[in-house]
Design a protein around this motif. Structure first.
Motif, mmCIF file in Angstrom:
data_model
loop_
_atom_site.group_PDB
_atom_site.id
_atom_site.type_symbol
_atom_site.label_atom_id
_atom_site.label_comp_id
_atom_site.label_asym_id
_atom_site.label_seq_id
_atom_site.Cartn_x
_atom_site.Cartn_y
_atom_site.Cartn_z
ATOM 1 N N SER A 124 0.810 -1.212 0.000
ATOM 2 C CA SER A 124 0.000 0.000 0.000
ATOM 3 C C SER A 124 0.844 1.264 0.000
ATOM 4 C CB SER A 124 -0.965 0.012 1.194
ATOM 5 O OG SER A 124 -0.264 -0.131 2.416
ATOM 6 N N ILE A 125 2.188 1.136 0.013
ATOM 7 C CA ILE A 125 3.017 2.315 -0.204
ATOM 8 C C ILE A 125 2.859 2.812 -1.634
ATOM 9 C CG2 ILE A 125 4.693 1.743 1.594
ATOM 10 C CD1 ILE A 125 6.573 0.705 -0.550
ATOM 11 N N ASN A 126 2.408 1.963 -2.550
ATOM 12 C CA ASN A 126 2.238 2.352 -3.948
ATOM 13 C C ASN A 126 0.878 3.042 -4.138
ATOM 14 O OD1 ASN A 126 1.737 2.197 -6.908
ATOM 15 N ND2 ASN A 126 3.630 1.002 -6.903
ATOM 16 N N VAL A 127 0.895 4.206 -4.784
ATOM 17 C CA VAL A 127 -0.340 4.974 -4.944
ATOM 18 C C VAL A 127 -1.404 4.217 -5.727
ATOM 19 C CG1 VAL A 127 0.747 7.239 -4.710
ATOM 20 C CG2 VAL A 127 0.591 6.184 -6.974
ATOM 21 N N ALA A 128 -0.960 3.344 -6.640
ATOM 22 C CA ALA A 128 -1.927 2.586 -7.446
ATOM 23 C C ALA A 128 -2.545 1.439 -6.668
ATOM 24 C CB ALA A 128 -1.254 2.050 -8.708
ATOM 25 N N ARG A 129 -1.985 1.112 -5.496
ATOM 26 C CA ARG A 129 -2.546 0.064 -4.658
ATOM 27 C C ARG A 129 -3.575 0.623 -3.671
ATOM 28 N NH1 ARG A 129 -1.151 -4.081 -1.524
ATOM 29 N NH2 ARG A 129 -2.820 -3.176 -0.285
ATOM 30 N N PHE A 130 -3.226 1.749 -3.031
ATOM 31 C CA PHE A 130 -4.112 2.200 -1.955
ATOM 32 C C PHE A 130 -5.226 3.129 -2.433
ATOM 33 C CE2 PHE A 130 -1.871 6.243 -1.619
ATOM 34 C CZ PHE A 130 -2.799 7.090 -1.035
ATOM 35 N N LEU A 131 -4.966 3.977 -3.426
ATOM 36 C CA LEU A 131 -6.003 4.923 -3.853
ATOM 37 C C LEU A 131 -7.282 4.244 -4.350
ATOM 38 C CD1 LEU A 131 -3.986 7.804 -5.611
ATOM 39 C CD2 LEU A 131 -5.302 7.949 -3.486
ATOM 40 N N PRO A 132 -7.191 3.162 -5.159
ATOM 41 C CA PRO A 132 -8.434 2.523 -5.628
ATOM 42 C C PRO A 132 -9.304 1.952 -4.506
ATOM 43 C CG PRO A 132 -6.579 1.851 -6.979
ATOM 44 C CD PRO A 132 -6.013 2.579 -5.802
ATOM 45 N N GLN A 133 -8.725 1.775 -3.325
ATOM 46 C CA GLN A 133 -9.516 1.269 -2.205
ATOM 47 C C GLN A 133 -10.572 2.283 -1.766
ATOM 48 O OE1 GLN A 133 -6.080 -1.745 -0.439
ATOM 49 N NE2 GLN A 133 -6.482 0.146 0.624
ATOM 50 N N ALA A 134 -10.419 3.520 -2.204
ATOM 51 C CA ALA A 134 -11.452 4.521 -1.922
ATOM 52 C C ALA A 134 -12.761 4.164 -2.616
ATOM 53 C CB ALA A 134 -10.984 5.904 -2.369
ATOM 54 N N PHE A 135 -12.689 3.390 -3.701
ATOM 55 C CA PHE A 135 -13.891 3.059 -4.468
ATOM 56 C C PHE A 135 -14.985 2.484 -3.577
ATOM 57 C CE2 PHE A 135 -11.061 1.927 -8.409
ATOM 58 C CZ PHE A 135 -10.791 3.259 -8.596
ATOM 59 N N TYR A 136 -14.608 1.528 -2.708
ATOM 60 C CA TYR A 136 -15.663 0.843 -1.967
ATOM 61 C C TYR A 136 -16.204 1.659 -0.798
ATOM 62 C CZ TYR A 136 -11.394 -1.254 0.217
ATOM 63 O OH TYR A 136 -10.167 -1.494 0.773
ATOM 64 N N TYR A 137 -15.521 2.701 -0.383
ATOM 65 C CA TYR A 137 -16.112 3.598 0.626
ATOM 66 C C TYR A 137 -17.222 4.440 0.003
ATOM 67 C CZ TYR A 137 -12.228 2.250 3.594
ATOM 68 O OH TYR A 137 -11.331 1.528 4.341
ATOM 69 N N PHE A 138 -16.987 4.916 -1.204
ATOM 70 C CA PHE A 138 -18.041 5.632 -1.916
ATOM 71 C C PHE A 138 -19.234 4.714 -2.160
ATOM 72 C CE2 PHE A 138 -14.477 8.415 -2.804
ATOM 73 C CZ PHE A 138 -15.037 9.677 -2.883
#
Length: 440
Positions: free
Chosen positions: A216-230
């Motif tokens: 999750s240090i990689n921006v492409a790993r952690f940022l998409p996890q915002a999808f499921y909060y929305f």
């Protein structure tokens, strides 16, 4: 969009560089130069949109300036070939089930997205093989390995602590072969993570092979996890569960079982984009470093402790640097939005038994931390959603022993367990890890 380092010493980077490098030259974590706010109209109609439609709109706000719209849509829709439903457990407490992907863990979302985005960049130009290094305390390894399995131009090295992940978890990344190499480290998760970070900083190794990280240090790993909060917000709104104050803020509280803090950081990015969540709770196991920071304002990393909720066994969470950066290093601003909780193994066991007996809902050890925190901290006028981050069957032996039940193993997991273990044993010394990679 440009990306800067949390250590403020490295040059600005493009999205492509941030994804391919993973870690900035100054050992900092990449952060987007700006966080775009979603339009009010998006939230007005969000409950009429599907998960994939919501995710695509959010992805455009994150990555739209750097990835072609059609390609981004394909990446998002291919990533989310499964649902992340919100399920009622009891009055005002719902489970955000993040275990319906290929490896039955929340990290499937970020890992699948990153694999597809990295392949998109690789295909733009002819270049040498990209080598992905990932440290895992459990679910990350399986999600990343399966997300990247068979992807042309990419080889994955999964580092995991010997004897400290469940048999089922281990089988999900040690039985794949092909472009996946599992490395069994004689140490704890923090040792695995240190090996990965040191590899990025070693000039000789980086001249020898092109390295990136899928933690999750990689921006492409952690940022998409915002999808499921929305999506969770949308589904709660769709069910009529939310109320709003005069400023438009909802009564929704989101509780995230937290280890390396990439998951909750993605939720905090969503909040900064306008997601009208009232507050967040970070639920820890006995590794309570963040909880202690909330109480004292002092961050004191500790050696990680082995617990039932092993994917949260992190003594120095990497993404804490992003949380500090996001809120200007202000303890006051952080504690205004985030509360904490910490639970022992005995409390986790007690919670799992109690929830199953009262509600017939089977928690895994990580979700149990999130569920209990909502039980203890939710106000009468609030509704809570906790992240159920992995299927209970991934911890079958522990879960069955605790609850006296017999959790059914989904066929996807059973298939992994029938495979043959393939792993490379190594010490926790960086010189040994470097020597191995230099021979690759």
């Amino acid at each position: 969009m440009q990306y800067y380092s949390t250590n403020q010493q490295a040059p600005m980077a493009t999205l492509k560089k941030a994804v391919v490098k993973g870690l900035a030259e100054d050992r900092g974590l990449y952060m987007p130069e700006q966080i775009n706010t979603m339009e009010p109209s998006f939230f007005e109609r969000i409950d009429t949109l599907t998960f994939q439609e919501i995710a695509y709109e959010v992805a455009k706000a994150f990555f739209g300036g750097d990835v072609d719209d059609d390609a981004l849509r394909n990446i998002v829709y291919d990533t989310l070939a499964f649902d992340c439903p919100v399920v009622a457990v009891e009055k005002n407490i719902h489970s955000l089930e993040l275990f319906h992907g290929p490896t039955l863990a929340f990290k499937d979302v970020g890992a699948r997205f990153m694999a597809r985005l990295l392949q998109y960049f690789i295909r733009q130009e002819s270049q040498e093989r990209v080598n992905v290094l990932v440290a895992t305390s459990g679910d990350t390894g399986s999600a990343v390995a399966n997300g990247f399995l068979g992807v042309d131009g990419i080889h994955v090295y999964v580092l995991y602590p010997k004897g400290k992940v469940s048999r089922i978890q281990e089988s999900q990344f040690t039985t794949l072969g092909r472009n996946i190499t599992a490395i069994e480290v004689d140490g704890v998760f923090d040792d695995c993570q240190a090996l990965v970070k040191n590899a990025f900083m070693d000039e000789q190794l980086n001249r020898h092979m092109r390295l990136t990280s899928a933690n999750s240090i990689n921006v492409a790993r952690f940022l998409p996890q915002a999808f499921y909060y929305f999506n969770a917000y949308a589904r709660m709104k769709e069910q009529g569960m939310l109320t709003f104050d005069k400023e438009g803020k909802s009564n929704l509280v989101i509780c995230v079982p937290s280890g390396n803090f990439g998951n909750i950081t993605a939720g905090l990015f969503g909040h900064r984009m306008g997601l009208p969540v009232k507050r967040f709770i970070a639920a820890n196991n006995a590794n309570d470093i963040f909880y202690q920071y909330l109480q004292t304002g002092v961050y004191t990393p500790q050696p990680s402790k082995q617990t039932l909720a092993n994917a949260m066994d992190v003594g120095d969470p990497s993404n804490f640097a992003r949380i500090l950066d996001l809120y200007g290093h202000s303890h006051e601003r952080i504690t205004a939005l985030i509360c904490g909780a910490t639970y022992s193994d005995e409390q986790i066991k007690e919670t799992m038994r109690d929830c199953l007996n009262r509600t017939d809902y089977q928690l895994d050890p990580h979700g149990a931390c999130g569920y209990r925190a909502l039980q203890e901290q939710l106000a009468d006028d609030e509704v809570g959603v906790f992240c159920e981050t992995a299927h209970p069957a991934k911890f079958k032996e522990k879960v069955d022993e605790i609850t006296g039940g017999d959790v059914a193993i989904p066929e996807r997991l059973a298939a992994f367990m029938r495979g043959t273990k393939q792993s490379v044993p190594l010490s926790k010394e960086f010189c040994d890890f470097k020597a191995f990679l230099m021979e690759e």
